[in-house]
Design a protein around this motif. Structure first.
Motif, PDB file in Angstrom:
ATOM      1  N   UNK A  91       0.782  -1.221   0.000  1.00 15.59           N
ATOM      2  CA  UNK A  91       0.000   0.000   0.000  1.00 15.59           C
ATOM      3  C   UNK A  91       0.814   1.271   0.000  1.00 15.59           C
ATOM      4  N   UNK A  92       2.133   1.138  -0.095  1.00 11.18           N
ATOM      5  CA  UNK A  92       2.984   2.318   0.044  1.00 11.18           C
ATOM      6  C   UNK A  92       3.045   3.185  -1.206  1.00 11.18           C
ATOM      7  N   UNK A  93       2.904   2.584  -2.360  1.00 11.83           N
ATOM      8  CA  UNK A  93       3.059   3.329  -3.607  1.00 11.83           C
ATOM      9  C   UNK A  93       1.810   3.134  -4.467  1.00 11.83           C
ATOM     10  N   UNK A  94       1.324   4.240  -5.025  1.00  6.09           N
ATOM     11  CA  UNK A  94       0.137   4.207  -5.871  1.00  6.09           C
ATOM     12  C   UNK A  94       0.466   4.845  -7.209  1.00  6.09           C
ATOM     13  N   UNK A  95      -0.197   4.365  -8.242  1.00  2.00           N
ATOM     14  CA  UNK A  95       0.054   4.838  -9.592  1.00  2.00           C
ATOM     15  C   UNK A  95      -1.276   5.202 -10.251  1.00  2.00           C
ATOM     16  N   UNK A  96      -1.268   6.288 -11.001  1.00  4.94           N
ATOM     17  CA  UNK A  96      -2.459   6.722 -11.733  1.00  4.94           C
ATOM     18  C   UNK A  96      -2.053   7.309 -13.081  1.00  4.94           C
ATOM     19  N   UNK A  97      -2.882   7.157 -14.093  1.00  2.00           N
ATOM     20  CA  UNK A  97      -2.641   7.907 -15.334  1.00  2.00           C
ATOM     21  C   UNK A  97      -3.157   9.332 -15.151  1.00  2.00           C
ATOM     22  N   UNK A  98      -2.736  10.200 -16.011  1.00  2.00           N
ATOM     23  CA  UNK A  98      -3.158  11.601 -15.899  1.00  2.00           C
ATOM     24  C   UNK A  98      -4.675  11.758 -16.010  1.00  2.00           C
ATOM     25  N   UNK A  99      -5.313  10.853 -16.740  1.00  2.68           N
ATOM     26  CA  UNK A  99      -6.756  10.987 -16.986  1.00  2.68           C
ATOM     27  C   UNK A  99      -7.601  10.870 -15.714  1.00  2.68           C
ATOM     28  N   UNK A 100      -7.080  10.240 -14.663  1.00  5.61           N
ATOM     29  CA  UNK A 100      -7.861  10.071 -13.437  1.00  5.61           C
ATOM     30  C   UNK A 100      -7.170  10.662 -12.210  1.00  5.61           C
ATOM     31  N   UNK A 101      -5.947  11.115 -12.360  1.00  9.11           N
ATOM     32  CA  UNK A 101      -5.185  11.637 -11.221  1.00  9.11           C
ATOM     33  C   UNK A 101      -5.927  12.800 -10.596  1.00  9.11           C
ATOM     34  N   UNK A 102      -6.047  12.780  -9.273  1.00  4.24           N
ATOM     35  CA  UNK A 102      -6.761  13.814  -8.552  1.00  4.24           C
ATOM     36  C   UNK A 102      -8.246  13.542  -8.404  1.00  4.24           C
TER      37      UNK A 102
END
Length: 123
Positions: free
Chosen positions: A54-65
């Protein structure tokens, strides 16, 4: 690892949904997990991923935030909180468990797949 996704549904633009993915199997807590989505006529798309601890999370720009992935290893469950939903977020959403190799953002790196849950965002 067997995966069961739930929580999809119909929501208006700007609304929120939380997807859940329940896993069976003793190895869940050691597996990186991801969410992908596929809209009709489109390729499967990476949405979010989280490392086994659970320490690192990844998102594409399309859903980030807007989207947040989380996991509870005690409950063998991974979540995807989706806020500020847009019509272009409409798709079948899949949770997946990653294998030992490959890019965490690539669907080809995932060994275990759930059945998918439909998310429809109306304008």
């Amino acid at each position: 690892v067997q995966l069961q996704a739930s929580g999809g549904g119909l929501v208006q633009a700007g609304g929120s949904l939380r997807l859940s993915c329940a896993a069976s199997g003793r190895t869940f807590s050691s597996v990186d997990m991801g969410w992908f989505r596929q809209a009709p006529g489109k390729e499967r798309e990476f949405v979010a991923a989280i490392t086994w601890d659970g320490d690192v999370k990844y998102y594409p720009d399309s859903v980030k935030g807007r989207f947040t992935i989380a996991r509870d290893n005690a409950k063998n469950t991974v979540y995807l909180q989706m806020n500020s939903l847009k019509p272009e977020d409409t798709a079948v959403y899949y949770c997946a468990g990653r294998g030992p190799y490959g890019n965490i953002r690539s669907s080809t790196s995932y060994r275990y797949w759930g059945q998918g849950t439909q998310v429809t965002v109306s304008s």
